[in-house]
Design a protein around this motif. Structure first.
Motif, PDB file in Angstrom:
ATOM      1  N   ALA A  43     -13.779   5.223  11.434  1.00 31.20           N
ATOM      2  CA  ALA A  43     -12.716   4.272  11.737  1.00 31.20           C
ATOM      3  C   ALA A  43     -11.640   4.289  10.653  1.00 31.20           C
ATOM      4  N   ALA A  44     -10.451   3.829  11.023  1.00 30.46           N
ATOM      5  CA  ALA A  44      -9.312   3.809  10.094  1.00 30.46           C
ATOM      6  C   ALA A  44      -9.634   3.090   8.781  1.00 30.46           C
ATOM      7  N   PRO A  45     -10.290   1.915   8.811  1.00 31.51           N
ATOM      8  CA  PRO A  45     -10.604   1.246   7.540  1.00 31.51           C
ATOM      9  C   PRO A  45     -11.485   2.089   6.623  1.00 31.51           C
ATOM     10  N   VAL A  46     -12.414   2.832   7.195  1.00 28.97           N
ATOM     11  CA  VAL A  46     -13.281   3.696   6.384  1.00 28.97           C
ATOM     12  C   VAL A  46     -12.454   4.778   5.703  1.00 28.97           C
ATOM     13  N   VAL A  47     -11.572   5.400   6.463  1.00 30.81           N
ATOM     14  CA  VAL A  47     -10.717   6.467   5.916  1.00 30.81           C
ATOM     15  C   VAL A  47      -9.860   5.934   4.771  1.00 30.81           C
ATOM     16  N   ILE A  48      -9.277   4.775   4.974  1.00 33.76           N
ATOM     17  CA  ILE A  48      -8.396   4.189   3.956  1.00 33.76           C
ATOM     18  C   ILE A  48      -9.190   3.782   2.715  1.00 33.76           C
ATOM     19  N   SER A  49     -10.333   3.156   2.921  1.00 33.53           N
ATOM     20  CA  SER A  49     -11.138   2.680   1.785  1.00 33.53           C
ATOM     21  C   SER A  49     -11.688   3.834   0.968  1.00 33.53           C
ATOM     22  N   TYR A  60      -9.973  -6.532  -4.390  1.00 30.53           N
ATOM     23  CA  TYR A  60     -10.397  -7.335  -3.242  1.00 30.53           C
ATOM     24  C   TYR A  60     -11.052  -6.448  -2.184  1.00 30.53           C
ATOM     25  N   LEU A  61     -11.986  -7.049  -1.450  1.00 33.37           N
ATOM     26  CA  LEU A  61     -12.541  -6.453  -0.238  1.00 33.37           C
ATOM     27  C   LEU A  61     -12.185  -7.365   0.920  1.00 33.37           C
ATOM     28  N   PHE A  62     -11.850  -6.777   2.058  1.00 34.21           N
ATOM     29  CA  PHE A  62     -11.531  -7.570   3.243  1.00 34.21           C
ATOM     30  C   PHE A  62     -12.295  -6.996   4.434  1.00 34.21           C
ATOM     31  N   VAL A  63     -13.054  -7.852   5.118  1.00 33.12           N
ATOM     32  CA  VAL A  63     -13.919  -7.421   6.218  1.00 33.12           C
ATOM     33  C   VAL A  63     -13.597  -8.237   7.457  1.00 33.12           C
ATOM     34  N   ASN A  64     -13.427  -7.539   8.594  1.00 34.57           N
ATOM     35  CA  ASN A  64     -13.286  -8.279   9.856  1.00 34.57           C
ATOM     36  C   ASN A  64     -14.394  -7.883  10.821  1.00 34.57           C
ATOM     37  N   SER A  65     -14.746  -8.783  11.716  1.00 36.09           N
ATOM     38  CA  SER A  65     -15.736  -8.486  12.753  1.00 36.09           C
ATOM     39  C   SER A  65     -15.122  -8.735  14.126  1.00 36.09           C
ATOM     40  N   GLY A  66     -15.738  -8.117  15.135  1.00 37.50           N
ATOM     41  CA  GLY A  66     -15.261  -8.289  16.506  1.00 37.50           C
ATOM     42  C   GLY A  66     -14.386  -7.155  16.993  1.00 37.50           C
ATOM     43  N   ASN A  67     -13.877  -6.353  16.073  1.00 33.43           N
ATOM     44  CA  ASN A  67     -13.032  -5.208  16.419  1.00 33.43           C
ATOM     45  C   ASN A  67     -13.235  -4.133  15.361  1.00 33.43           C
ATOM     46  N   LEU A  91      -2.045 -11.679  -2.013  1.00 34.36           N
ATOM     47  CA  LEU A  91      -3.008 -11.760  -3.111  1.00 34.36           C
ATOM     48  C   LEU A  91      -2.454 -11.213  -4.425  1.00 34.36           C
ATOM     49  N   ASN A  92      -1.207 -10.793  -4.386  1.00 30.17           N
ATOM     50  CA  ASN A  92      -0.521 -10.312  -5.595  1.00 30.17           C
ATOM     51  C   ASN A  92      -1.227  -9.097  -6.211  1.00 30.17           C
ATOM     52  N   CYS A  93      -1.450  -8.111  -5.381  1.00 29.22           N
ATOM     53  CA  CYS A  93      -2.026  -6.853  -5.857  1.00 29.22           C
ATOM     54  C   CYS A  93      -1.407  -5.714  -5.058  1.00 29.22           C
ATOM     55  N   LYS A  94      -1.775  -4.500  -5.358  1.00 31.89           N
ATOM     56  CA  LYS A  94      -1.321  -3.350  -4.592  1.00 31.89           C
ATOM     57  C   LYS A  94      -2.249  -3.136  -3.402  1.00 31.89           C
ATOM     58  N   SER A  95      -1.735  -2.611  -2.316  1.00 29.21           N
ATOM     59  CA  SER A  95      -2.570  -2.359  -1.139  1.00 29.21           C
ATOM     60  C   SER A  95      -3.668  -1.339  -1.448  1.00 29.21           C
ATOM     61  N   GLU A  96      -3.379  -0.456  -2.428  1.00 34.89           N
ATOM     62  CA  GLU A  96      -4.383   0.540  -2.828  1.00 34.89           C
ATOM     63  C   GLU A  96      -5.541  -0.072  -3.601  1.00 34.89           C
ATOM     64  N   GLU A  97      -5.398  -1.342  -3.990  1.00 33.48           N
ATOM     65  CA  GLU A  97      -6.448  -2.037  -4.730  1.00 33.48           C
ATOM     66  C   GLU A  97      -7.354  -2.847  -3.810  1.00 33.48           C
ATOM     67  N   LEU A  98      -7.238  -2.585  -2.507  1.00 30.92           N
ATOM     68  CA  LEU A  98      -8.068  -3.236  -1.498  1.00 30.92           C
ATOM     69  C   LEU A  98      -9.014  -2.227  -0.865  1.00 30.92           C
ATOM     70  N   LEU A  99     -10.223  -2.683  -0.543  1.00 32.00           N
ATOM     71  CA  LEU A  99     -11.097  -1.948   0.364  1.00 32.00           C
ATOM     72  C   LEU A  99     -11.196  -2.768   1.636  1.00 32.00           C
ATOM     73  N   ILE A 100     -11.028  -2.120   2.786  1.00 35.60           N
ATOM     74  CA  ILE A 100     -11.041  -2.846   4.054  1.00 35.60           C
ATOM     75  C   ILE A 100     -12.143  -2.292   4.951  1.00 35.60           C
ATOM     76  N   PHE A 101     -12.728  -3.180   5.736  1.00 36.00           N
ATOM     77  CA  PHE A 101     -13.856  -2.827   6.585  1.00 36.00           C
ATOM     78  C   PHE A 101     -13.736  -3.558   7.908  1.00 36.00           C
ATOM     79  N   SER A 102     -14.170  -2.899   8.991  1.00 34.93           N
ATOM     80  CA  SER A 102     -14.126  -3.498  10.319  1.00 34.93           C
ATOM     81  C   SER A 102     -15.417  -3.193  11.058  1.00 34.93           C
ATOM     82  N   THR A 103     -15.805  -4.081  11.971  1.00 31.60           N
ATOM     83  CA  THR A 103     -16.978  -3.852  12.806  1.00 31.60           C
ATOM     84  C   THR A 103     -16.787  -4.580  14.131  1.00 31.60           C
TER      85      THR A 103
END
Length: 390
Positions: A43-49, A60-67, A91-103
């Motif tokens: 998934a896209a979040p995996v590739v980006i993270s 920061y880590l950001f996780v969503n569920s349902g999609n 959150l006053n950071c760079k987007s590259e400083e985030l890990l994102i996850f979806s399920t």
């Protein structure tokens, strides 16, 4: 100084009137390690993270569920980038400083207007609990899964929090799930990388519900560095104890996942031992774990040893049937190439009503061993997955 992961649970509009996301604030100087699915259509979040964790200090880590935001093309990828930018600005950071996850459901686009509005309107006070976070990442899970535990190594008290989700599409690598763990100790990049590999190889990569590999599986360990008493790069004994404790915790999480497997009525442990090699034992163990005939027999409380033996034979591994012994729930049912006439079938059949079933396959051809945990296959599993996207 207390250094811990802070949590913010929120609703971003994917689910109605339920929390469907969690943001994790990572303490400064924390060490992170991540393993993800080996599915080629990740998934896209995996590739980006996977890109972000390489060269950035993750805040920061950001996780969503349902999609799942998987198989959603360039639109899905751009959507993930867009909400990352929105989050980073908030959150006053760079987007590259985030890990994102979806399920969640594969193939559907995220409701971006709702997500962006929710991020904009959230205050991110980070006062949520790990238990609340565990509920926010659920999909078809019947119950939330979290463990908080303390243990001691060389007089140092170690605090651990962990959450995971998973009930279907469970198969390495890894087992369909998201999992996140916080440790209050200091670990080097080398040590935490070794730790996560050992833990995954001996827990999440040893379970199966249905033999299907997800597009979104991810596991993250965060070592906050709150306590620095032990140098785990130097103290080999302490590091071995750390691996043992964390592996046991993750095995407990695995048991929760298998127990909550879609439609699961049984937890089946398959122990293939005295094989010529671990790879041989692993191949046989997973062949049995993913056999629909074996799984349906377990659901029906049927000690159908013939299906187990047939599956072993189908692997084309060079083993001597006359050397193999098969025990079901500690009852010897097969040896010397045929059914063991001494087995009390009535007692064995009664034991099949237990929630946990144990299959012990001794190949008597070497010294290697491999264990796998799986669920049975029930009517409810078919019902759940035949209607999932609706």
């Amino acid at each position: 100084m207390i250094k811990k992961v802070e949590l913010e649970v929120l609703n971003i509009g994917i689910k109605q009137n339920l929390s469907d996301a969690v943001c994790m604030k990572i303490p400064n100087d924390s060490a992170l390690a991540m393993v993800c699915t080996k599915n080629k259509f990740a998934a896209a979040p995996v590739v980006i993270s996977k890109t972000n964790i390489q060269n950035n200090r993750i805040k920061y880590l950001f996780v969503n569920s349902g999609n799942a935001n998987a198989c959603t093309g360039i639109v899905g990828y751009n959507n993930a980038q867009q909400y990352s930018r929105k989050l980073s600005a908030k959150l006053n950071c760079k987007s590259e400083e985030l890990l994102i996850f979806s399920t969640g459901v594969i193939g559907k686009q995220l409701p971006m207007n709702k997500i962006l509005s929710s991020i904009h309107n959230s205050n991110f006070s980070f006062k949520s609990t790990w238990e609340q976070a565990s509920k926010s990442i659920m999909t078809t899970d019947k119950y939330n899964k979290f463990i908080n535990k303390t243990f001691t190594i060389q007089g140092q008290q170690i605090r651990m929090n962990a959450i995971c989700k998973g009930a279907g599409m469970i198969e390495p690598n890894m087992a369909t799930m998201l999992a996140f763990m916080e440790l209050n100790i200091k670990l080097s990049k080398s040590a935490i990388s070794k730790l996560i590999k050992h833990v995954v190889d001996n827990s999440f990569n040893r379970i199966s519900v249905d033999g299907d590999m997800s597009t979104n599986d991810s596991f993250v360990i965060i070592a906050t560095g709150e306590t620095e008493t032990i140098d785990y790069d130097v103290d080999v004994t302490s590091f071995a104890l750390l691996k043992k404790n964390i592996t046991k915790i993750c095995q407990d999480l695995c048991k929760m996942i298998v127990s909550d497997g879609e439609g699961s009525t049984k937890i089946i442990e398959i122990d293939v031992n005295n094989a010529q090699s671990e790879s041989q034992a692993k191949k046989i163990a997973f062949a049995i774990a993913n056999s629909n005939l074996v799984k349906t027999a377990m659901f029906g409380c049927d000690p159908n040893w013939g299906r187990v033996m047939a599956k072993i034979g189908s692997t084309n591994i060079d083993v001597d049937i006359n050397k193999i012994t098969l025990l079901i729930n500690d009852h010897m049912i097969f040896c010397r190439g045929e059914i063991d006439r001494r087995c009390n079938i009535e007692v064995l059949e009664q034991s099949m009503k237990n929630r946990e079933i144990f299959l012990n396959i001794n190949l008597n051809s070497g010294r290697s061993r491999y264990k796998v945990m799986c669920s049975d296959l029930s009517h409810e599993y078919v019902d759940t997955n035949s209607l999932y996207t609706t």
